[in-house]
Design an enzyme around this catalytic site. Structure first.
Site, PDB file in Angstrom:
ATOM      1  N   ASP A  50       0.819  -1.207   0.000  1.00  0.00           N
ATOM      2  CA  ASP A  50       0.000   0.000   0.000  1.00  0.00           C
ATOM      3  C   ASP A  50       0.856   1.262   0.000  1.00  0.00           C
ATOM      4  O   ASP A  50       2.048   1.228   0.366  1.00  0.00           O
ATOM      5  CB  ASP A  50      -0.902   0.029   1.240  1.00  0.00           C
ATOM      6  CG  ASP A  50      -2.205  -0.723   1.030  1.00  0.00           C
ATOM      7  OD1 ASP A  50      -2.458  -1.167  -0.100  1.00  0.00           O
ATOM      8  OD2 ASP A  50      -2.958  -0.873   2.004  1.00  0.00           O
ATOM      9  N   LYS A  72      -3.735   3.008  -2.701  1.00  0.00           N
ATOM     10  CA  LYS A  72      -4.965   3.748  -2.975  1.00  0.00           C
ATOM     11  C   LYS A  72      -4.988   4.944  -2.030  1.00  0.00           C
ATOM     12  O   LYS A  72      -4.985   4.789  -0.813  1.00  0.00           O
ATOM     13  CB  LYS A  72      -6.199   2.863  -2.757  1.00  0.00           C
ATOM     14  CG  LYS A  72      -6.287   1.704  -3.733  1.00  0.00           C
ATOM     15  CD  LYS A  72      -7.510   0.851  -3.473  1.00  0.00           C
ATOM     16  CE  LYS A  72      -8.778   1.526  -3.912  1.00  0.00           C
ATOM     17  NZ  LYS A  72      -8.846   1.735  -5.366  1.00  0.00           N
ATOM     18  N   MET A 186      -9.986   8.336   7.488  1.00  0.00           N
ATOM     19  CA  MET A 186     -10.229   8.920   6.155  1.00  0.00           C
ATOM     20  C   MET A 186     -11.342   9.964   6.188  1.00  0.00           C
ATOM     21  O   MET A 186     -12.241   9.971   5.359  1.00  0.00           O
ATOM     22  CB  MET A 186     -10.571   7.802   5.152  1.00  0.00           C
ATOM     23  CG  MET A 186      -9.463   6.773   5.007  1.00  0.00           C
ATOM     24  SD  MET A 186      -9.929   5.325   4.010  1.00  0.00           S
ATOM     25  CE  MET A 186     -11.038   4.471   5.158  1.00  0.00           C
TER      26      MET A 186
END
Length: 267
Positions: A50, A72, A186
């Site tokens: 990641d 991502k 997030m």
């Protein structure tokens, strides 16, 4: 004296050719990787990692392993989740020892469940190796215990957006009733909307908020504010974890990760 050499004879499970291990890399500091994760790094010949996995942690891996970036990041060009899963399947079918290295914990808002499901449907053997979530370890590095018997007996974990990238459609009144402490992943992009909805649902505007950016790394920074003021903040460094509630106050005495400690890259 270090005794890491003693680990060699412990009999770790084999990362077999044609199989995939989904491993949580932890919140940032390489030293927070688990023993099983460290073992997988040394055994893998393909590491699919990641964006939030640190170069220092990747450097601990098998030097001959192929390293494949599959990060991502919100608002930035990113591989599709389906393509990442297909990459894992293709590598395993080619007989590779595959390590899927994910920031934090694979199952804590990390899409590990989707990737494991794709492997299952493809008939690929896999193992899940949990990691220290940034919602736990990252806050600990900021001196914030997510539970404390003098402050709370429950905690609620939230993501700041749904699969469309917009704020999730949630029962905000129920969230406020459910727990005095909220830990949000997030959520920086939609922080103004989220804090407004929490207050509209009855949460006090003067409630304490902490925003921990780049947790458990030498670049860690913490903003302490209130729910009413958090939504107006600009240029918050990401990745970031947001915590709301009375546990933020414990930073006054538990903020242990001093600047002079950050020269050790392992944490």
């Amino acid at each position: 004296m270090s005794r890491f050499s003693d680990l060699d004879g412990l009999g770790f499970p084999e990362l077999s050719p044609g199989s995939v291990w989904l491993v949580g890399a932890g919140p940032g500091a390489p030293g927070l990787l688990t023993l099983l994760g460290y073992h997988a790094l040394s055994q893998a010949d393909a590491i699919v990692y990641d964006a939030l996995v640190s170069p220092d942690l990747l450097a601990l891996g098998n030097p001959q392993a192929e390293r494949i970036h599959a990060g991502k990041r919100g608002g930035k060009p990113s591989p599709r989740q389906a393509d990442i899963s297909e990459t894992l399947i293709a590598l395993a079918r080619a007989g590779r020892r595959v390590l899927r290295l994910k920031g934090g914990d694979p199952f804590m808002f990390g899409r590990g469940g989707e990737e494991a499901g794709a492997l299952f449907r493809a008939g690929i053997a896999f193992r899940i190796v949990p990691g220290i979530s940034s919602g736990l370890g990252g806050l600990a590095y900021a001196g914030i215990p997510i539970t404390h018997r003098d402050a709370n007996h429950s905690v609620l974990f939230l993501t700041g957006h749904d699969e469309t990238g917009e704020v999730a459609s949630l029962d905000w009144e129920a969230i406020n009733r459910a727990a005095p402490v909220l830990v949000m992943f997030m959520s920086v992009k939609h922080l103004g909307t989220i804090t407004s909805r929490l207050m509209a649902a009855g949460r006090a505007g003067d409630e304490s908020v902490a925003i921990v950016s780049n947790a458990a790394t030498p670049q860690q920074s913490v903003i302490e504010t209130t729910l009413a003021e958090a939504g107006a903040l600009q240029d918050i460094a990401t990745p970031a974890i947001v915590v709301v509630g009375p546990v933020v106050a414990f930073r006054q005495t538990l903020d242990w990760y001093a600047p002079e400690m950050r020269s050790n890259r392992l944490g």
